[in-house]
Design a protein around this motif. Structure first.
Motif, PDB file in Angstrom:
ATOM      1  N   GLY A 112       0.830  -1.173  -0.090  1.00  0.00           N
ATOM      2  CA  GLY A 112       0.052   0.034  -0.126  1.00  0.00           C
ATOM      3  C   GLY A 112       0.752   1.080   0.149  1.00  0.00           C
ATOM      4  O   GLY A 112       0.681   2.441   0.847  1.00  0.00           O
ATOM      5  N   GLY A 113       2.006   1.383  -0.613  1.00  0.00           N
ATOM      6  CA  GLY A 113       2.835   2.400  -0.731  1.00  0.00           C
ATOM      7  C   GLY A 113       3.968   2.488   0.402  1.00  0.00           C
ATOM      8  O   GLY A 113       4.754   3.466   0.561  1.00  0.00           O
ATOM      9  N   LEU A 114       3.736   1.608   1.153  1.00  0.00           N
ATOM     10  CA  LEU A 114       4.664   1.414   2.579  1.00  0.00           C
ATOM     11  C   LEU A 114       5.836   0.475   1.997  1.00  0.00           C
ATOM     12  O   LEU A 114       5.577  -0.623   2.238  1.00  0.00           O
ATOM     13  CB  LEU A 114       3.987   1.113   3.617  1.00  0.00           C
ATOM     14  N   ASP A 115       7.121   1.121   1.996  1.00  0.00           N
ATOM     15  CA  ASP A 115       8.239   0.205   1.765  1.00  0.00           C
ATOM     16  C   ASP A 115       8.960  -0.326   3.092  1.00  0.00           C
ATOM     17  O   ASP A 115       9.182   0.571   3.967  1.00  0.00           O
ATOM     18  CB  ASP A 115       9.340   0.910   1.001  1.00  0.00           C
ATOM     19  N   LEU A 116       8.726  -1.628   3.215  1.00  0.00           N
ATOM     20  CA  LEU A 116       9.258  -2.079   4.684  1.00  0.00           C
ATOM     21  C   LEU A 116      10.383  -2.752   4.526  1.00  0.00           C
ATOM     22  O   LEU A 116      11.130  -3.180   5.251  1.00  0.00           O
ATOM     23  CB  LEU A 116       8.215  -3.468   5.049  1.00  0.00           C
ATOM     24  N   SER A 117      11.344  -2.656   3.211  1.00  0.00           N
ATOM     25  CA  SER A 117      12.348  -3.081   3.021  1.00  0.00           C
ATOM     26  C   SER A 117      13.587  -2.399   4.111  1.00  0.00           C
ATOM     27  O   SER A 117      14.510  -3.030   4.626  1.00  0.00           O
ATOM     28  CB  SER A 117      12.919  -2.965   1.542  1.00  0.00           C
ATOM     29  N   VAL A 118      13.335  -1.051   4.372  1.00  0.00           N
ATOM     30  CA  VAL A 118      14.483  -0.445   5.252  1.00  0.00           C
ATOM     31  C   VAL A 118      14.015  -0.855   6.448  1.00  0.00           C
ATOM     32  O   VAL A 118      15.340  -1.108   7.320  1.00  0.00           O
ATOM     33  CB  VAL A 118      14.302   1.200   5.195  1.00  0.00           C
ATOM     34  N   LEU A 119      13.075  -0.973   6.973  1.00  0.00           N
ATOM     35  CA  LEU A 119      12.591  -1.604   8.529  1.00  0.00           C
ATOM     36  C   LEU A 119      13.187  -2.802   8.437  1.00  0.00           C
ATOM     37  O   LEU A 119      13.838  -3.272   9.517  1.00  0.00           O
ATOM     38  CB  LEU A 119      11.209  -1.548   8.739  1.00  0.00           C
ATOM     39  N   ILE A 120      13.111  -3.885   7.573  1.00  0.00           N
ATOM     40  CA  ILE A 120      13.656  -5.170   7.687  1.00  0.00           C
ATOM     41  C   ILE A 120      15.187  -5.182   7.765  1.00  0.00           C
ATOM     42  O   ILE A 120      15.989  -5.724   8.279  1.00  0.00           O
ATOM     43  CB  ILE A 120      13.127  -6.167   6.422  1.00  0.00           C
ATOM     44  N   ALA A 121      15.721  -4.310   6.720  1.00  0.00           N
ATOM     45  CA  ALA A 121      17.059  -4.166   6.831  1.00  0.00           C
ATOM     46  C   ALA A 121      17.800  -3.757   8.211  1.00  0.00           C
ATOM     47  O   ALA A 121      18.892  -4.262   8.501  1.00  0.00           O
ATOM     48  CB  ALA A 121      17.574  -3.190   5.446  1.00  0.00           C
ATOM     49  N   ILE A 122      17.253  -2.664   8.626  1.00  0.00           N
ATOM     50  CA  ILE A 122      17.559  -2.188   9.931  1.00  0.00           C
ATOM     51  C   ILE A 122      17.597  -3.194  11.058  1.00  0.00           C
ATOM     52  O   ILE A 122      18.463  -3.460  11.965  1.00  0.00           O
ATOM     53  CB  ILE A 122      16.627  -0.994  10.329  1.00  0.00           C
ATOM     54  N   ILE A 123      16.483  -4.130  10.997  1.00  0.00           N
ATOM     55  CA  ILE A 123      16.257  -4.954  11.986  1.00  0.00           C
ATOM     56  C   ILE A 123      17.289  -6.121  11.862  1.00  0.00           C
ATOM     57  O   ILE A 123      17.949  -6.685  12.729  1.00  0.00           O
ATOM     58  CB  ILE A 123      14.888  -5.593  11.845  1.00  0.00           C
ATOM     59  N   GLY A 124      17.766  -6.380  10.420  1.00  0.00           N
ATOM     60  CA  GLY A 124      18.788  -7.477  10.116  1.00  0.00           C
ATOM     61  C   GLY A 124      20.126  -6.934  10.510  1.00  0.00           C
ATOM     62  O   GLY A 124      20.899  -7.661  11.113  1.00  0.00           O
ATOM     63  N   LEU A 125      20.340  -5.612  10.447  1.00  0.00           N
ATOM     64  CA  LEU A 125      21.596  -4.815  10.936  1.00  0.00           C
ATOM     65  C   LEU A 125      21.726  -5.218  12.502  1.00  0.00           C
ATOM     66  O   LEU A 125      22.832  -5.424  13.090  1.00  0.00           O
ATOM     67  CB  LEU A 125      21.867  -3.514  10.294  1.00  0.00           C
TER      68      LEU A 125
END
Length: 179
Positions: free
Chosen positions: A152-165
């Motif tokens: 819905g226009g919300l990109d969760l990839s940055v959040l997932i990358a931050i959690i992974g880091l």
């Protein structure tokens, strides 16, 4: 003494950050004509240039810049150890320097992702720093988007990358707690 230790730690940390950013820029083949890239290149070239004559690159990996990062981290460790009266173990210094470079890399990746997320709310991708942040982060955000597309226009990839880091940083911290 605490103020001096803080100052030395900060100065070495800032230069290590610039060296790691140079290595990252080269790995992702970022635009070196970008003003921020030019700053990073000019800040590191006096030391990287002579090292390149001695240490050749391995493919796209700039070995001279990586060695400089290890040397800066080792000098930081040695200087701080001498300031607080610690012992110097050459093997331990090399191991801790490598860990320091990895920790700095993960930390920089975290802050670049945060900065990209904040700038995505404010600017529309028209500034040179936006483009540089895009070039730095897109190689590891694109694969995440293939698995989890924007919702819905919300990109969760940055959040997932931050959690992974953050997970990797905690794992590294727990694994090498004895150093």
């Amino acid at each position: 003494m605490n103020a001096t230790v803080f100052l030395v730690d900060t100065l070495f940390g800032l230069y290590l950050m610039v060296v790691v950013l140079r290595l990252w820029l080269q790995l992702v083949r970022a635009d070196f004509y970008n003003p921020m890239s030019q700053f990073i290149v000019k800040a590191t070239h006096p030391l990287v240039g002579p090292l390149r004559r001695i240490i050749p690159s391995i493919g796209r990996f700039d070995t001279a810049t990586f060695v400089l990062a290890l040397v800066v981290a080792a000098l930081k460790i040695i200087t701080l150890s001498l300031m607080v009266g610690g012992s110097l173990n050459p093997v331990g210094i090399v191991i801790v320097a490598l860990i320091e470079v990895v920790k700095e890399t993960l930390s920089i990746m975290f802050w670049v992702l945060i900065l990209r997320a904040i700038l995505s709310w404010i600017s529309q991708g028209q500034t040179p720093i936006d483009y540089l942040l895009y070039q730095l982060t897109e190689p590891f955000l694109a694969p995440i988007r293939k698995v989890i597309p924007p919702l819905g226009g919300l990109d969760l990839s940055v959040l997932i990358a931050i959690i992974g880091l953050q997970f990797l940083q905690l794992l590294l911290q727990d694994t090498f707690r004895f150093f």
